[in-house]
Design a protein around this motif. Structure first.
Motif, short mmCIF file in Angstrom:
data_model
loop_
_atom_site.label_atom_id
_atom_site.label_comp_id
_atom_site.label_asym_id
_atom_site.label_seq_id
_atom_site.Cartn_x
_atom_site.Cartn_y
_atom_site.Cartn_z
N VAL A 1 -3.54 4.16 -5.04
CA VAL A 1 -3.33 4.65 -6.42
C VAL A 1 -1.87 5.05 -6.60
O VAL A 1 -1.29 4.87 -7.66
N GLY A 2 -1.26 5.56 -5.52
CA GLY A 2 0.14 5.98 -5.58
C GLY A 2 1.07 4.78 -5.61
O GLY A 2 0.86 3.80 -4.89
N ARG B 1 1.40 13.36 -1.29
CA ARG B 1 2.35 12.62 -0.47
C ARG B 1 3.16 13.62 0.34
O ARG B 1 3.49 14.70 -0.16
N PHE C 1 -2.70 -1.70 -2.87
CA PHE C 1 -3.94 -1.17 -2.27
C PHE C 1 -3.79 0.35 -2.16
O PHE C 1 -3.84 0.94 -1.09
N SER D 1 -8.60 8.38 1.33
CA SER D 1 -9.45 7.34 0.75
C SER D 1 -10.18 6.52 1.81
O SER D 1 -10.78 5.49 1.50
N HIS E 1 -3.66 10.77 7.19
CA HIS E 1 -3.68 10.11 5.88
C HIS E 1 -5.00 9.34 5.67
O HIS E 1 -5.01 8.10 5.59
N ASN F 1 0.84 -1.20 0.00
CA ASN F 1 0.00 0.00 0.00
C ASN F 1 0.87 1.25 0.00
O ASN F 1 2.06 1.18 -0.34
N ALA F 2 0.30 2.38 0.43
CA ALA F 2 1.02 3.65 0.37
C ALA F 2 2.15 3.73 1.39
O ALA F 2 3.06 4.54 1.24
C1 8YV Z 1 -4.14 4.83 1.18
C2 8YV Z 1 -3.16 6.27 -0.75
O1 8YV Z 1 -3.92 5.61 2.28
O2 8YV Z 1 -4.10 5.45 -2.73
C3 8YV Z 1 -3.13 5.98 -2.22
O3 8YV Z 1 -2.12 6.27 -2.86
O4 8YV Z 1 -2.33 6.93 -0.23
C4 8YV Z 1 -4.30 5.74 0.06
O5 8YV Z 1 -5.39 5.41 -0.66
C5 8YV Z 1 -3.37 3.61 1.40
O6 8YV Z 1 -2.74 3.01 0.37
C6 8YV Z 1 -4.23 2.65 2.18
O7 8YV Z 1 -3.51 1.74 2.86
#
Ligand code: 8YV
Length: 309
Positions: A72-73, A228, A70, A278, A275, A48-49
């Motif tokens: 978008v970044g 970010r 999980f 989402s 953070h 994830n992020a």
């Molecule tokens: C989440 C995020 O905080 O999508 C992203 O890039 O920063 C967020 O959606 C994160 O990945 C959830 O664990």
């Protein structure tokens, strides 16, 4: 086997566990030994992020085929390494766009209209004893957006609903968007009351909001970051805010999460969120479905839903 990097979402964990031999990396006491034992069985990573896959981890897993993030970044994944080794990468675009854009507007309103202070004013019983001081109007203020992608565009649309003139910076001017383009972030900041960071984190965008940009935004300008943490030079931000060179900041992301500079805690003109761009039930479920859907498609030999690499 699927390697999950850190705790993310209970529903996601459950859905992964139903389908795959799920390894929870954060529960492994001896990570190198764990990788050594499972190096020939792990075929997928879910990150994830905050925890992705660096070159070392990718090299440690010779049977790795796909990284399903999980988020978008993708700044926590070594995309160059993935390309080189033919490892596929997917993310969770679109499903979180509305929530992140909603939160950007929420941060602007919370900051300008001092919603958090208003709330504690009432809850602490102070309303009975005095007046709350006047705040700042949002409608009609110029909004400058760094990065006019999916999220930046969704923020622009919302800000238009508040009659705000929209300016933006991106690497190249977008035809037919109807917003004012500035070729540098400094010029964008000079011409905006509110500056919003909404671009991906890359080598080019690290510290894209530096001291010069903060000074261009000035003592009446406010910075909103839903991108970010490392987009903003945080040390300079603390200085600009404590020295009164910047009007305020609404931040959902930080350079070293979950660490937040304590100098910011006492400032009235700052709103700090953990953070949560989402972080709604609806969106996190949709993100989880995409993570699982991409893995299923991959292992079934079908086209991926949201492939990046
Ligand atoms: C989440 C995020 O905080 O999508 C992203 O890039 O920063 C967020 O959606 C994160 O990945 C959830 O664990």
């Amino acid at each position: 086997g699927v390697l999950m990097m850190c705790p993310m979402n209970a529903y996601l964990e459950n859905e992964l566990q139903k389908r795959y031999n799920l390894h929870r990396f954060w529960t492994c006491p001896e990570k190198p030994a764990f990788l050594e034992t499972h190096r020939n069985s792990i075929r997928a990573i879910v990150g994830n992020a905050s925890a992705g896959a660096d070159a070392q981890l990718i090299d440690d897993l010779p049977k790795l085929e796909i990284i399903s993030s999980f988020s978008v970044g993708l700044d926590r994944i070594d995309l160059g390494k993935c390309k080189e080794k033919g490892i596929r990468v997917t993310n969770t675009p679109d499903v979180l766009t509305e929530d992140v854009a909603d939160l950007a507007i929420g941060l602007i309103l919370a900051l300008l209209r001092r919603l958090c202070q208003c709330d504690s004013y009432v809850k602490s019983g102070k309303w009975k004893y005095g007046d709350f001081k006047l705040t700042t109007k949002f409608s009609g203020k110029s909004v400058g957006i760094i990065g006019l992608g999916r999220i930046g565009t969704a923020i622009a649309k919302r800000a238009q609903g508040f009659s705000c003139p929209i300016n933006y910076y991106s690497r190249t001017e977008k035809p037919d968007v109807g917003y004012k383009y500035y070729p540098t972030v400094v010029e964008l900041a000079q011409n905006s009351d509110i500056l919003v960071v909404a671009c991906p984190l890359t080598d080019e965008t690290r510290h894209i909001v530096n001291r010069q940009v903060m000074d261009a935004l000035g003592p009446k300008g406010v910075l909103i970051n839903i991108g970010r943490g490392p987009h903003v030079d945080e040390k300079e931000l603390v200085k600009a805010l404590t020295e009164g060179r910047l009007g305020g900041a609404g931040l959902d992301v930080f350079e070293e999460e979950p660490h937040v500079p304590e100098e910011l805690f006492g400032l009235e003109n700052v709103v700090l969120l953990p953070h949560v761009g989402s972080a709604t039930v609806e969106t996190r479920n949709a993100m989880a479905d995409l993570v699982v859907g991409n893995l299923e498609a991959h292992f079934a030999g079908k086209p991926l839903l949201t492939q990046v690499v």
